[in-house]
Write a protein that holds these residues in place. Structure first.
Motif, short mmCIF file in Angstrom:
data_model
loop_
_atom_site.label_atom_id
_atom_site.label_comp_id
_atom_site.label_asym_id
_atom_site.label_seq_id
_atom_site.Cartn_x
_atom_site.Cartn_y
_atom_site.Cartn_z
N ALA A 284 0.84 -1.21 0.00
CA ALA A 284 0.00 0.00 0.00
C ALA A 284 0.87 1.26 0.00
N ALA A 285 1.98 1.23 0.76
CA ALA A 285 2.88 2.38 0.80
C ALA A 285 3.51 2.62 -0.56
N PHE A 286 3.98 1.56 -1.19
CA PHE A 286 4.64 1.73 -2.48
C PHE A 286 3.64 2.17 -3.55
N GLU A 287 2.41 1.72 -3.46
CA GLU A 287 1.40 2.12 -4.44
C GLU A 287 1.22 3.64 -4.44
N ARG A 288 1.22 4.24 -3.25
CA ARG A 288 1.06 5.70 -3.17
C ARG A 288 2.28 6.41 -3.75
N ILE A 289 3.46 5.90 -3.46
CA ILE A 289 4.68 6.53 -3.98
C ILE A 289 4.75 6.33 -5.49
N GLU A 290 4.34 5.17 -5.96
CA GLU A 290 4.36 4.90 -7.41
C GLU A 290 3.40 5.83 -8.14
N ASP A 291 2.24 6.10 -7.55
CA ASP A 291 1.30 7.05 -8.16
C ASP A 291 1.93 8.44 -8.26
N ALA A 292 2.64 8.85 -7.21
CA ALA A 292 3.28 10.16 -7.22
C ALA A 292 4.38 10.21 -8.27
N LEU A 293 5.13 9.12 -8.43
CA LEU A 293 6.16 9.07 -9.47
C LEU A 293 5.54 9.19 -10.85
N ARG A 294 4.40 8.56 -11.02
CA ARG A 294 3.72 8.62 -12.32
C ARG A 294 3.23 10.04 -12.61
N GLN A 295 2.73 10.71 -11.57
CA GLN A 295 2.16 12.04 -11.75
C GLN A 295 3.20 13.16 -11.56
N ARG A 296 4.43 12.77 -11.17
CA ARG A 296 5.50 13.75 -10.89
C ARG A 296 5.05 14.76 -9.84
N ASP A 297 4.49 14.24 -8.76
CA ASP A 297 4.00 15.06 -7.66
C ASP A 297 5.13 15.27 -6.65
N PRO A 298 5.60 16.52 -6.45
CA PRO A 298 6.75 16.74 -5.55
C PRO A 298 6.38 16.88 -4.08
N THR A 299 5.10 16.76 -3.74
CA THR A 299 4.73 16.86 -2.32
C THR A 299 5.46 15.79 -1.53
N PRO A 300 6.23 16.17 -0.50
CA PRO A 300 7.04 15.18 0.23
C PRO A 300 6.19 14.10 0.89
N PHE A 301 6.73 12.88 0.93
CA PHE A 301 6.14 11.78 1.69
C PHE A 301 6.92 11.61 2.98
N LEU A 302 6.24 11.54 4.11
CA LEU A 302 6.86 11.14 5.36
C LEU A 302 6.55 9.67 5.56
N LEU A 303 7.56 8.82 5.35
CA LEU A 303 7.40 7.37 5.51
C LEU A 303 7.78 7.03 6.94
N HIS A 304 6.77 6.96 7.80
CA HIS A 304 6.99 6.69 9.22
C HIS A 304 6.78 5.20 9.48
N GLY A 305 7.89 4.49 9.59
CA GLY A 305 7.81 3.06 9.83
C GLY A 305 8.66 2.66 11.02
N VAL A 306 8.15 1.81 11.86
CA VAL A 306 8.92 1.36 13.03
C VAL A 306 10.19 0.68 12.55
N THR A 307 11.15 0.55 13.43
CA THR A 307 12.41 -0.12 13.06
C THR A 307 12.12 -1.54 12.59
#
Length: 820
Positions: A284-307
């Motif tokens: 699910a996380a990668f799907e959102r980033i992949e959509d942004a890559l496709r649309q060239r959306d520069p809005t930053p992603f904060l990927l908050h994941g536990v260790t």
């Protein structure tokens, strides 16, 4: 009327800091011989005072300035021109870091260009037509150049036996010769690399040598992971196994391996390491980033994941998507020496396509990598914050791993933060920016809460595959380690005065009994932090910094951790001759205590001193990975990004070392360190434990870390900052002044405070602005110089950034990461 430019505006090296003194740009006349070939963004040599310095052309003009301009001295060759996007980015950087434009442009220049440019002279076309009009001295130089071609100024002077001080300027003015500043890049000399190939799995030939066994096992493991039995770089194997070339020679003699030498840069293309199946949360996380890559959306992603939640795999998938679209990616790590494992994952996944940049590279190797990035050979750049300046083309993705780390802030001009620079670059190029962390910076979380960043959560650890198959259902989640906080005040009441409490000793004993590994953290080097005379109370102090010297047992030296002053430890008190007592604790004292309590354990100390003795991190990491070590005693180095399968227990000796420092980020840094070090445990199996020893266990940072509760910590911390007016609700500018005489510091600080007050009144009348100080800095004396500081605090800093006043001798840090 000619359309060729007559004047050039040049950002010049060697001028004072920008702000009130200007951007560091000067206007120069363009010689007629140079007009047709000069371009905006070009690197040139220009006169400044009595010398020539580097500059970058920022504008070309037809109108003359209201003063007599000096002429551009020479272009730099091979020619280098910065694009308009880099010039725009440098102007933003100069404003945001209060430096000159050339200082902001310098990181974009080719490696070595600033100190390898040598002046040359050469004939211009048509020089023969003016030959008869020249003097004898001028003709001799022209004849020399006609015979030998282009020459360095030094070679021409030596050949003619003249200084040529007047000859060359007159020939240049007449259009007979031209100057050029040629950069000697010193290309890397042709050299070979050694590779090895596994020939035999038979354990019999290596059964009598543990070191030979380790090399064979490493090669078998690499083949199993990659499915490739091809050549492997010998230096990588030696680094992972902690062995040397003699072991490889012995294995080759037994027919276990084959050794092959290939020219450097001609290494065999390895088969990419296979990608694991994603969990539902990762997918699910990668799907959102992949959509942004496709649309060239520069809005930053904060990927908050536990260790251990699999953030690196998300980065790898994003890079792979960029490469499929022929776009480039930049992956930043806080410190390249502490990122061996993550760098290895990128080079394994994308063999032959990754350039790894770091400060240990020679100028020649750095330039070779720089050129490979520029021509598109390397589409993936991995490195520290400076990798943002690599000349990538068609940038598609920027990743900041461990985005909370203070190492992303540059501590010299230009004082930029990689997160802010990456945000601007992403917007400029239509690239995706991913900020990854288990403990995001409070400012980043605040932006995510306000909707400025997209937030993605990975709340669970990725467990091992339970069965083979393509489905994610064959992977399990791992629980985070349980954390127990030990109140050291109660330990003292029970008569326990040692560094390790009873519960911590029991945990270590249990780890050793199960033949696993543990990490013990104390974020302080040395054996004793204070050396004091028991008779007269005299403390051994650094003569340059006025702080206690720390005793290092391994070197038998007293060392200042601020300026590195060193002295032999005296046998008696230098004041009264009394006995000296050694108080406090650092990693060396913990190491001694652990060896006393657990004499059969194999103990390694991991701090700056130990890394220096081992000549790098890789050998130490290899020993831990091969289970040649049971217990690691270290500073915060051991908390940063390592994945150690056998580490199942963590002990924090003193959780309070940073908590009570006079810095508004002290609580945040404590929470981050405790959470990150706890994350080194239990990354392969459940049942791991963490024990945190503290004299203030009720503090919210320690309590939240014990529950792995970032949201709870953030709620407390953001309220604290809102009440007291700290970032992200305000922005800060820290001014620092150093001088041998403290009264001079006081006088200069008052003048700077008055200049700042006038600037604030003129640029933002009635705005919510504070001026804190002037006061002595926390480090009030360093290397014999006193330090005073001023802090400008504003809710809206933007109106003040233009022409920000900076008096000579002051260093300025906008958005400082530390107030210490």
């Amino acid at each position: 009327m000619t359309s060729e430019p007559r004047f050039a505006v040049v950002a010049v090296d060697g001028l004072l800091t920008g702000g009130a003194s200007g951007s560091g740009e000067l206007t120069y006349e363009v010689p007629a011989t140079m007009a047709a070939g000069l371009a905006v963004g070009q690197l040139v040599w220009v006169p400044l005072r009595k010398s020539t310095v580097l500059g970058v052309v920022t504008a070309l003009e037809l109108e003359s300035p209201p003063f007599e301009a000096r002429a551009v001295h020479a272009p730099v060759e091979p020619g280098f021109v910065l694009g308009a996007d880099r010039l725009e980015l440098a102007r933003w950087l100069a404003r945001e870091s209060a430096c000159t434009l050339f200082t902001a442009l310098a990181p974009f220049l080719p490696p070595g260009v600033s100190h390898r440019a040598v002046e040359h002279i050469r004939l211009r076309p048509g020089a023969d037509e003016m030959y008869d009009l020249l003097t004898r001295a001028q003709q001799r130089l022209v004849d020399l150049l006609a015979e030998r071609g282009e020459l360095s100024l030094e070679a021409a002077q030596k050949a003619t036996g003249q200084t040529l001080t007047t000859v060359i300027p007159k020939l240049v003015a007449a259009g007979v010769i031209e100057r050029v500043a040629r950069v000697a890049y010193h290309e890397p000399q042709a050299r070979s690399e050694r590779y090895i190939r596994l020939l035999s799995d038979d354990p019999a030939p290596v059964s009598r040598s543990a070191r030979q066994e380790s090399v064979q096992a490493d090669l078998i493991r690499r083949r199993r992971i990659s499915g490739d039995a091809g050549l492997v770089r010998a230096s990588d194997v030696l680094s992972r196994t902690g062995t040397d070339a003699s072991v490889l020679r012995a294995l080759a003699g037994k027919g276990v391996i084959e050794e092959v030498k290939l020219p450097a840069g001609k290494e065999p293309r390895q088969r990419p390491a296979p990608a694991p199946t994603l969990t539902p949360a990762q997918a699910a996380a990668f799907e959102r980033i992949e959509d942004a890559l496709r649309q060239r959306d520069p809005t930053p992603f904060l990927l908050h994941g536990v260790t251990g939640s699999g953030k690196t795999e998300i980065y790898l998938r994003g890079v792979a998507r960029c490469l499929r679209e022929r776009r480039a990616a930049i992956v930043l790590v806080p410190e390249i020496g502490l990122a061996t494992q993550i760098v290895g994952r990128f080079t394994d996944r994308f063999p032959g396509q990754v350039a790894v940049l770091h400060s240990a590279l020679s100028d020649a190797d750095r330039f070779a990598a720089w050129r490979g990035i520029e021509d598109g050979t390397y589409k993936v750049v991995v490195g520290p914050r400076s990798a943002l300046f690599a000349p990538v083309r068609d940038l598609g993705l920027i990743v900041l791993d461990e985005e909370h780390e203070s190492a992303y802030k540059q501590d010299s001009d230009p004082r930029y933060h990689a997160r802010a620079l990456a945000t601007t670059m992403a917007a400029q190029h239509g690239a995706v920016l991913v900020l990854g962390s288990a403990t995001p910076a409070v400012e980043s979380a605040w932006h995510a809460h306000n909707g400025d960043y997209h937030r993605i959560s990975l709340p669970s650890r990725v467990g091992p595959a339970l069965a083979t198959g393509p489905s994610w259902s064959h992977r399990s989640d791992l629980e985070l380690p349980s954390v127990t906080v030990v109140d050291m005040r109660q330990e003292l009441q029970r008569g326990s005065t040692g560094l390790l409490s009873g519960p911590l000793q029991e945990m270590v004993s249990d780890v050793l009994r199960r033949r696993q590994q543990a990490i013990l953290l104390l974020n302080r080097r040395g054996l004793a932090t204070v050396v004091l005379c028991r008779a007269c109370g005299h403390t051994l102090i650094c003569p340059l910094c006025d702080i206690p010297l720390v005793y290092h047992e391994d070197r038998k030296r007293l060392i200042c951790h601020r300026c590195n002053f060193q002295a032999a430890a005296p046998p008696r008190c230098p004041e009264c001759g009394g006995a000296l007592n050694y108080f406090g604790a650092g990693t060396q004292r913990v190491e001694q205590e652990v060896k006393r309590l657990f004499p059969d354990a194999r103990v390694m100390r991991w701090d700056q001193d130990a890394v220096r003795q081992h000549r790098g991190y890789d050998a130490m990491l290899g020993q831990v990975e091969r289970h040649e070590i049971d217990l690691v005693v270290g500073t915060q180095m051991v908390a940063k990004g390592f994945d150690l399968p056998l580490v199942t227990a963590i002990g924090v000796i003193q959780a309070d070392t940073m908590l009570h420092l006079p810095d508004f980020r002290s609580g945040e840094r404590t929470f981050q360190l405790l959470t990150q070090v706890a994350g080194r445990a239990g990354r392969r199996a459940p049942g791991s434990t963490v024990i945190v020893q503290s004299f203030t266990p009720e503090h919210y940072a320690i309590q939240a870390a014990s529950r792995h509760d970032y949201d709870g910590f953030y709620a407390e911390e953001i309220d604290f900052r809102r009440v007291h007016g700290f970032p992200p609700f305000t922005r800060l500018v820290r001014y620092l002044y150093r001088h041998q005489n403290e009264q001079a510091c006081v006088a200069e600080a008052e003048k700077m405070a008055q200049a700042l007050a006038r600037h604030a009144r003129s640029r933002a009348p009635g705005a919510d602005i504070d001026l804190l100080g002037p006061t002595p800095a926390f480090a009030s004396k360093v290397r014999g110089k006193h330090q005073w500081q001023l802090v400008l605090r504003a809710v809206d800093l933007e109106p003040l950034l233009d022409d920000l006043p900076i008096r000579p001798g002051w260093s300025v840090d906008i958005d400082p990461q530390s107030m210490l």
